[in-house]
Design an enzyme around this catalytic site. Structure first.
Site, PDB file in Angstrom:
ATOM      1  N   HIS A 225      -3.801 -22.772  36.868  1.00 30.33           N
ATOM      2  CA  HIS A 225      -3.569 -22.475  35.445  1.00 30.33           C
ATOM      3  C   HIS A 225      -4.406 -23.466  34.633  1.00 30.33           C
ATOM      4  O   HIS A 225      -5.624 -23.503  34.758  1.00 30.33           O
ATOM      5  CB  HIS A 225      -2.051 -22.568  35.191  1.00 30.33           C
ATOM      6  CG  HIS A 225      -1.571 -22.080  33.860  1.00 30.33           C
ATOM      7  ND1 HIS A 225      -2.352 -21.389  32.965  1.00 30.33           N
ATOM      8  CD2 HIS A 225      -0.352 -22.198  33.248  1.00 30.33           C
ATOM      9  CE1 HIS A 225      -1.646 -21.098  31.879  1.00 30.33           C
ATOM     10  NE2 HIS A 225      -0.426 -21.578  32.028  1.00 30.33           N
ATOM     11  N   HIS A 264      -9.780 -13.988  36.593  1.00 31.02           N
ATOM     12  CA  HIS A 264      -8.600 -14.014  35.724  1.00 31.02           C
ATOM     13  C   HIS A 264      -7.602 -12.961  36.168  1.00 31.02           C
ATOM     14  O   HIS A 264      -8.005 -11.884  36.626  1.00 31.02           O
ATOM     15  CB  HIS A 264      -9.006 -13.764  34.262  1.00 31.02           C
ATOM     16  CG  HIS A 264      -7.939 -14.194  33.308  1.00 31.02           C
ATOM     17  ND1 HIS A 264      -6.918 -13.370  32.934  1.00 31.02           N
ATOM     18  CD2 HIS A 264      -7.730 -15.377  32.703  1.00 31.02           C
ATOM     19  CE1 HIS A 264      -6.125 -14.025  32.111  1.00 31.02           C
ATOM     20  NE2 HIS A 264      -6.588 -15.247  31.956  1.00 31.02           N
ATOM     21  N   ASP A 315     -11.576 -21.670  31.002  1.00 26.83           N
ATOM     22  CA  ASP A 315     -11.756 -23.040  31.499  1.00 26.83           C
ATOM     23  C   ASP A 315     -13.193 -23.344  31.918  1.00 26.83           C
ATOM     24  O   ASP A 315     -13.555 -24.511  32.058  1.00 26.83           O
ATOM     25  CB  ASP A 315     -10.844 -23.272  32.720  1.00 26.83           C
ATOM     26  CG  ASP A 315      -9.380 -23.188  32.334  1.00 26.83           C
ATOM     27  OD1 ASP A 315      -9.020 -23.789  31.314  1.00 26.83           O
ATOM     28  OD2 ASP A 315      -8.617 -22.511  33.030  1.00 26.83           O
TER      29      ASP A 315
HETATM   30  N1  COA Z   1     -13.687 -17.625  43.218  1.00 33.44           N
HETATM   31  C1  COA Z   1     -13.904 -16.856  44.300  1.00 33.44           C
HETATM   32  N2  COA Z   1     -13.157 -15.790  44.604  1.00 33.44           N
HETATM   33  C2  COA Z   1     -12.142 -15.509  43.786  1.00 33.44           C
HETATM   34  C3  COA Z   1     -11.864 -16.254  42.640  1.00 33.44           C
HETATM   35  C4  COA Z   1     -12.681 -17.359  42.373  1.00 33.44           C
HETATM   36  N3  COA Z   1     -12.456 -18.122  41.296  1.00 33.44           N
HETATM   37  N4  COA Z   1     -10.792 -15.750  42.012  1.00 33.44           N
HETATM   38  C5  COA Z   1     -10.408 -14.706  42.746  1.00 33.44           C
HETATM   39  N5  COA Z   1     -11.226 -14.550  43.806  1.00 33.44           N
HETATM   40  C6  COA Z   1     -11.124 -13.541  44.823  1.00 33.44           C
HETATM   41  C7  COA Z   1     -10.004 -13.898  45.791  1.00 33.44           C
HETATM   42  O1  COA Z   1     -10.433 -14.719  46.823  1.00 33.44           O
HETATM   43  C8  COA Z   1      -9.569 -12.526  46.241  1.00 33.44           C
HETATM   44  O2  COA Z   1     -10.493 -12.069  47.189  1.00 33.44           O
HETATM   45  P1  COA Z   1     -10.008 -11.177  48.439  1.00 33.44           P
HETATM   46  O3  COA Z   1      -9.423  -9.931  47.829  1.00 33.44           O
HETATM   47  O4  COA Z   1     -11.249 -10.981  49.218  1.00 33.44           O
HETATM   48  O5  COA Z   1      -8.962 -11.995  49.137  1.00 33.44           O
HETATM   49  C9  COA Z   1      -9.736 -11.670  45.000  1.00 33.44           C
HETATM   50  O6  COA Z   1     -10.752 -12.312  44.217  1.00 33.44           O
HETATM   51  C10 COA Z   1      -8.458 -11.576  44.184  1.00 33.44           C
HETATM   52  O7  COA Z   1      -7.979 -12.914  43.976  1.00 33.44           O
HETATM   53  P2  COA Z   1      -6.544 -13.297  43.453  1.00 33.44           P
HETATM   54  O8  COA Z   1      -6.379 -14.760  43.469  1.00 33.44           O
HETATM   55  O9  COA Z   1      -5.515 -12.458  44.141  1.00 33.44           O
HETATM   56  O10 COA Z   1      -6.666 -12.755  41.987  1.00 33.44           O
HETATM   57  P3  COA Z   1      -5.736 -13.084  40.832  1.00 33.44           P
HETATM   58  O11 COA Z   1      -5.973 -12.062  39.814  1.00 33.44           O
HETATM   59  O12 COA Z   1      -4.348 -13.312  41.275  1.00 33.44           O
HETATM   60  O13 COA Z   1      -6.314 -14.529  40.429  1.00 33.44           O
HETATM   61  C11 COA Z   1      -6.809 -16.472  39.336  1.00 33.44           C
HETATM   62  C12 COA Z   1      -6.457 -14.987  39.190  1.00 33.44           C
HETATM   63  C13 COA Z   1      -7.147 -16.987  37.950  1.00 33.44           C
HETATM   64  C14 COA Z   1      -5.594 -17.219  39.889  1.00 33.44           C
HETATM   65  C15 COA Z   1      -8.000 -16.641  40.289  1.00 33.44           C
HETATM   66  O14 COA Z   1      -9.100 -15.909  39.824  1.00 33.44           O
HETATM   67  C16 COA Z   1      -8.373 -18.091  40.486  1.00 33.44           C
HETATM   68  O15 COA Z   1      -7.753 -18.781  41.283  1.00 33.44           O
HETATM   69  N6  COA Z   1      -9.412 -18.592  39.740  1.00 33.44           N
HETATM   70  C17 COA Z   1      -9.798 -19.963  39.839  1.00 33.44           C
HETATM   71  C18 COA Z   1      -8.813 -20.846  39.086  1.00 33.44           C
HETATM   72  C19 COA Z   1      -8.938 -20.726  37.591  1.00 33.44           C
HETATM   73  O16 COA Z   1     -10.032 -20.741  37.053  1.00 33.44           O
HETATM   74  N7  COA Z   1      -7.787 -20.620  36.913  1.00 33.44           N
HETATM   75  C20 COA Z   1      -7.737 -20.540  35.474  1.00 33.44           C
HETATM   76  C21 COA Z   1      -7.274 -19.200  35.043  1.00 33.44           C
HETATM   77  S1  COA Z   1      -7.404 -19.017  33.279  1.00 33.44           S
END
Ligand code: COA
Length: 378
Positions: A225, A264, A315
């Site tokens: 987050h 996201h 971010d």
């Molecule tokens: N880098 C690389 N791959 C990513 C990624 C990233 N930042 N974010 C998601 N993915 C990939 C996952 O590995 C997953 O791949 P798979 O289907 O092959 O396993 C797929 O995309 C879906 O990921 P998931 O984490 O389930 O998606 P989500 O919608 O729940 O995730 C976040 C949202 C924000 C938690 C995620 O994108 C993330 O962890 N980002 C980095 C942290 C961040 O910047 N957070 C701030 C959010 S405002």
């Protein structure tokens, strides 16, 4: 729309409607963010953080006299209780700023006689006090941990300007202060993100505003987050150079590591906040004559788009923007809280106004009908 019985589809509650709100909306397909009906781009272009706080708490933009009265109330509350500053001086100097902030904000409750009140007047009063003081607490901690005197707030300045002043001990250049003010506008609310949902769950028990915000700070600290902005800058520093980006990202993707600041839970296209922060990162790079962080970020953005169809979130570019403003890395997430408190408190006010205890169900997937075996027989 997922339901609790969709089993894994409900993991993370993606797509589940958990509250009705008039505060803000995110259209993840179109990349549109609105606060109380106003597009974020319109607000970032024309508004101020103070005006946006008023909007989020009252559902309408203030008149000139309403805004003036509101700003006066905020400024009168910039200075935290001296007891809280004295307490912070006892904390270990290497304590993490988000932990310090969580503890300090929690303790503000002691100095508010009606801090547990959930009627609009008491809750609004607590919201004003916390929103006015939170930046002062972050800046005070930066001074305290470095053995410097805490700077007294300057009540002639807005929240953004005063924060930079209390952090640095000197007034920020006008362009930086405005850029920071817009960054606060951009981070102020984002519908039912993890920390805002947390505050509503706590408020839904009719616990007080200070406790609900303290819980929000705890949720914001996590790297998935608000903690992502600090990690973006750590990543850029560890990559080191533009010519190392490609190999670094390829390796990270190969190892299935997440690139911080990318992706996201709701946006499937450009996060409209990233549009502004990308501009600021470039602007700060040009100002400081150090384009490398912006260029590296752009290269990562392009690779992640080409290879994964993913976009930067709020971010991603705030990291290099704050870094070039000489803000220490571990204050990036506390700064997120300095802004997001506007949305948290707005949601808490909305929750109190039409409260129902938030109590979902879990789908039980464990065994049933087991017989207790005495410990000696196991
Ligand atoms: N880098 C690389 N791959 C990513 C990624 C990233 N930042 N974010 C998601 N993915 C990939 C996952 O590995 C997953 O791949 P798979 O289907 O092959 O396993 C797929 O995309 C879906 O990921 P998931 O984490 O389930 O998606 P989500 O919608 O729940 O995730 C976040 C949202 C924000 C938690 C995620 O994108 C993330 O962890 N980002 C980095 C942290 C961040 O910047 N957070 C701030 C959010 S405002």
């Amino acid at each position: 729309m997922s339901t609790a019985t969709d089993s894994n589809a409900a993991a993370g509650l993606r797509g589940v409607i958990a509250a009705q709100s008039k505060i803000g909306d995110v259209d993840g397909e179109k990349g549109v963010l609105i606060y109380e009906g106003y597009n974020i781009h319109d607000l970032a272009e024309n508004s101020t953080f103070e005006e946006v706080i008023y909007l989020l708490w009252n559902g309408k933009l203030p008149t000139a006299s309403e805004l003036a009265g509101f700003i006066d109330k905020l400024r009168a509350n910039y200075g935290p209780a001296p007891e809280v500053i004295a307490m912070m001086k006892q904390f270990p100097k290497d304590a993490q700023p988000m932990d310090v902030l969580r503890t300090a904000v929690s303790s503000l409750d002691f100095y508010d006689a009606d801090g547990h009140g959930t009627d609009r007047e008491a809750a609004m009063d607590a919201a004003i006090k916390m929103t006015a003081q939170i930046g002062s607490l972050v800046a005070a901690w930066e001074r305290i941990r470095n053995g410097k005197d805490v700077v007294e707030p300057d009540t002639s300045l807005g929240i953004a300007d005063n924060f930079l002043y209390m952090l640095r001990g000197e007034k920020a250049p006008a362009d930086e202060a405005r850029m920071f003010d817009i960054a606060l506008i951009l981070h102020a609310d984002h519908e039912l993100n993890a920390s805002t949902f947390t505050t509503r769950v706590v408020a839904g028990t009719l616990a007080g505003m200070y406790g609900a915000v303290t819980a929000g700070i705890a949720a914001l600290a996590g790297p998935l987050h608000g903690g992502a902005n600090t990690n973006v800058m750590k990543m850029l520093i560890s990559i080191g150079d533009l010519d190392k980006v490609e190999a670094w990202v390829d390796k990270a993707l190969e190892e299935k590591r997440k690139i911080m600041g990318i992706g996201h839970a709701v946006y499937k296209t450009e996060d409209p906040r990233a549009t502004w922060l990308r501009k600021f990162s470039k602007q700060m790079g040009e100002k400081k004559g150090e384009m490398k962080w912006f260029e590296m970020s752009q290269a990562i953005e392009k690779m992640m788009h080409d290879k994964k169809g993913m976009y930067p979130n709020v971010d991603f570019y705030s990291a290099s923007t704050y870094y070039l403003m000489d803000i220490p890395l571990d204050l990036f997430t506390p700064i997120f809280a300095v802004s997001r408190i506007a949305g948290w408190t707005g949601h808490i006010l909305e929750q109190y106004a039409n409260n129902k205890l938030i109590r979902p169900r879990a789908e039980y997937v464990g065994p049933r009908d087991l017989k207790y075996v005495p410990v000696a027989e196991r």
